[in-house]
Design a protein around this motif. Structure first.
Motif, PDB file in Angstrom:
ATOM      1  N   ILE A  30      52.491  35.133  45.520  1.00 43.50           N
ATOM      2  CA  ILE A  30      51.602  35.555  45.960  1.00 43.50           C
ATOM      3  C   ILE A  30      51.338  37.283  46.742  1.00 43.50           C
ATOM      4  CG2 ILE A  30      49.920  33.496  45.547  1.00 43.50           C
ATOM      5  CD1 ILE A  30      50.429  33.452  48.719  1.00 43.50           C
ATOM      6  N   LYS A  31      50.481  38.051  46.521  1.00 44.22           N
ATOM      7  CA  LYS A  31      50.333  38.998  47.077  1.00 44.22           C
ATOM      8  C   LYS A  31      49.845  38.991  48.276  1.00 44.22           C
ATOM      9  CE  LYS A  31      49.933  41.470  43.542  1.00 44.22           C
ATOM     10  NZ  LYS A  31      48.264  42.922  42.438  1.00 44.22           N
ATOM     11  N   ARG A  32      50.207  39.822  49.415  1.00 46.53           N
ATOM     12  CA  ARG A  32      50.126  39.850  50.797  1.00 46.53           C
ATOM     13  C   ARG A  32      48.765  40.163  51.134  1.00 46.53           C
ATOM     14  NH1 ARG A  32      54.657  40.488  54.387  1.00 46.53           N
ATOM     15  NH2 ARG A  32      56.687  39.354  53.232  1.00 46.53           N
ATOM     16  N   THR A  33      48.456  40.923  49.439  1.00 44.48           N
ATOM     17  CA  THR A  33      46.483  41.282  50.011  1.00 44.48           C
ATOM     18  C   THR A  33      45.500  40.709  49.491  1.00 44.48           C
ATOM     19  OG1 THR A  33      47.235  42.373  47.649  1.00 44.48           O
ATOM     20  CG2 THR A  33      47.684  43.943  49.414  1.00 44.48           C
ATOM     21  N   GLY A  34      44.262  41.466  49.391  1.00 39.50           N
ATOM     22  CA  GLY A  34      43.389  39.948  49.335  1.00 39.50           C
ATOM     23  C   GLY A  34      42.870  39.778  48.057  1.00 39.50           C
ATOM     24  N   ASN A  35      42.426  38.557  47.607  1.00 36.95           N
ATOM     25  CA  ASN A  35      42.368  37.537  46.786  1.00 36.95           C
ATOM     26  C   ASN A  35      40.551  37.178  45.904  1.00 36.95           C
ATOM     27  OD1 ASN A  35      41.363  35.139  48.494  1.00 36.95           O
ATOM     28  ND2 ASN A  35      43.367  34.452  48.125  1.00 36.95           N
ATOM     29  N   PHE A  36      40.618  36.861  45.368  1.00 36.01           N
ATOM     30  CA  PHE A  36      39.821  35.743  44.644  1.00 36.01           C
ATOM     31  C   PHE A  36      38.657  35.687  45.598  1.00 36.01           C
ATOM     32  CE2 PHE A  36      36.110  33.288  43.616  1.00 36.01           C
ATOM     33  CZ  PHE A  36      35.499  33.987  42.824  1.00 36.01           C
ATOM     34  N   GLU A  37      38.714  35.111  47.186  1.00 33.06           N
ATOM     35  CA  GLU A  37      37.892  34.867  47.991  1.00 33.06           C
ATOM     36  C   GLU A  37      37.555  35.948  48.848  1.00 33.06           C
ATOM     37  OE1 GLU A  37      38.715  32.699  52.738  1.00 33.06           O
ATOM     38  OE2 GLU A  37      40.270  32.540  51.205  1.00 33.06           O
ATOM     39  N   LEU A  38      37.976  37.161  48.997  1.00 33.62           N
ATOM     40  CA  LEU A  38      37.706  38.438  49.375  1.00 33.62           C
ATOM     41  C   LEU A  38      36.703  39.244  48.189  1.00 33.62           C
ATOM     42  CD1 LEU A  38      38.509  41.201  52.046  1.00 33.62           C
ATOM     43  CD2 LEU A  38      39.715  41.105  51.159  1.00 33.62           C
ATOM     44  N   TYR A  39      37.450  38.956  47.953  1.00 32.63           N
ATOM     45  CA  TYR A  39      36.336  39.375  46.620  1.00 32.63           C
ATOM     46  C   TYR A  39      34.979  38.512  46.022  1.00 32.63           C
ATOM     47  CZ  TYR A  39      41.108  41.495  45.076  1.00 32.63           C
ATOM     48  OH  TYR A  39      42.158  42.157  45.312  1.00 32.63           O
TER      49      TYR A  39
END
Length: 356
Positions: A30-39
């Protein structure tokens, strides 16, 4: 500016922690940045604020309901700051720089300035956390005494009472005075502000003008001075109190440590990462609503150790951080509930107010 250095010759704690955190992201792919939850949060919060704003201006709503909606708008604006702006300005919202830059400007839409905030928060606060004389977040003396090295005045005996009002008006003071003070002095507390480019100056002034247009001129035109003043005040009181309390609970609580930067160079005995753990506290880690609303800022220890990792990963990382702290005999400061953290903050403010 006082020179403060950390004992980073042997960064054993951070190296051990970083190895485990790196492994977590690699193993889970997984990436360290945002994901669907943040979007998804962004898709709820920003349109929600716009909808309330438009409704207050153009729909025939009872005055009492408009008053409530103004308070809700203040809370949503604070949550936009916690979730969208905070991650974006740290460069952790997206792997794309332009996305972070654009969404970082949500701070300007709230009345602040992303350039000044990044310098004040990302560089000064995250480097010199709770270092009196450098950290602007605890530089409220003589109005407030937030650590024992700050000068005591008799009014501080009552600061645990009047700080509620100070917190409530803090967002208005930020928009109306503090940004301009830092801009014209070109300083943040005792630290010279980074040089601003022409575009930085332009964004500063354009966004301040737009703030006046959208938050003052347009509402006054459609609603009149009286209704606007009441709604604007309620919005800022809720927004200011929410923002201030959440950030105060991170560092100005019992068990959090402080350092003092005087005129002479200061050598802090700990490595930077250990300093972050000792000066920071978490709260309400199991409360899903608070975690959602404050953008993971109830996991401040994880945030201070890894500010360029999106807050959506902090609950998982907290287990790694706690375990590593145990290995190095470090106290992991956390309050089980937000109520406990608030109580600790006000106890500390009262204690600091009694001491000469």
């Amino acid at each position: 500016m006082a020179k403060v250095t950390f004992n980073n010759k042997n960064k054993a704690f951070f190296n051990a922690l970083k190895t485990r955190v790196d492994a977590y992201f690699q193993e889970n792919k997984i990436k360290r940045t945002g994901n669907f939850e943040l979007y998804a949060k962004t898709a709820v919060l920003i349109p929600g604020a716009v909808l309330i704003y438009v409704s207050l201006l153009f729909f025939p709503i009872p005055a009492a309901v408009k008053l409530l909606m103004s308070g809700v708008l203040g809370a949503i604006l604070a949550s936009i700051g916690f979730n969208v702006m905070h991650d974006a300005c740290h460069g952790s919202y997206s792997s794309k720089k332009w996305v972070n830059d654009v969404l970082g400007l949500t701070l300007n839409a709230l009345g602040g300035n992303a350039f000044i905030w990044k310098f004040k928060h990302n560089i000064i606060h995250h480097t010199y956390t709770n270092v009196d004389g450098l950290d602007d977040d605890i530089a409220k003396s003589p109005l407030m005494r937030q650590c024992r090295t700050q000068k005591w005045v008799p009014a501080h005996r009552y600061q645990h009472i009047y700080v509620v009002l100070v917190y409530a008006i803090s967002s208005f003071a930020w928009v109306a005075m503090m940004d301009f003070n830092k801009y014209f002095k070109a300083r943040v507390n005792n630290t010279p502000l980074q040089k601003m480019t022409f575009s930085d100056h332009l964004v500063f002034w354009v966004s301040k003008v737009l703030y006046v247009i959208f938050y003052v001129a347009i509402p006054v035109y459609f609603l009149g001075w009286g209704p606007w003043a009441i709604g604007f005040t309620v919005m800022h009181l809720v927004m200011g109190l929410t923002l201030a309390l959440v950030f105060q609970l991170a560092h100005v609580v019992e068990h959090a440590e402080f350092e003092f930067a005087g005129a002479d160079p200061v050598q802090i005995e700990n490595e930077w990462a250990i300093h972050q753990v000792k000066t920071t506290a978490n709260f309400a880690p199991r409360n899903k609503f608070i975690n959602w609303f404050v953008g993971g800022l109830n996991y401040q220890i994880e945030h201070h150790l890894f500010p360029r990792i999106s807050h959506v990963h902090y609950p998982a990382l907290s287990e790694i951080v706690q375990d590593t702290c145990k290995q190095f005999n470090l106290t992991y400061n956390t309050f089980p509930t937000m109520t406990a953290a608030v109580a600790s903050h006000f106890r500390m403010m009262k204690q600091l107010g009694q001491e000469e």
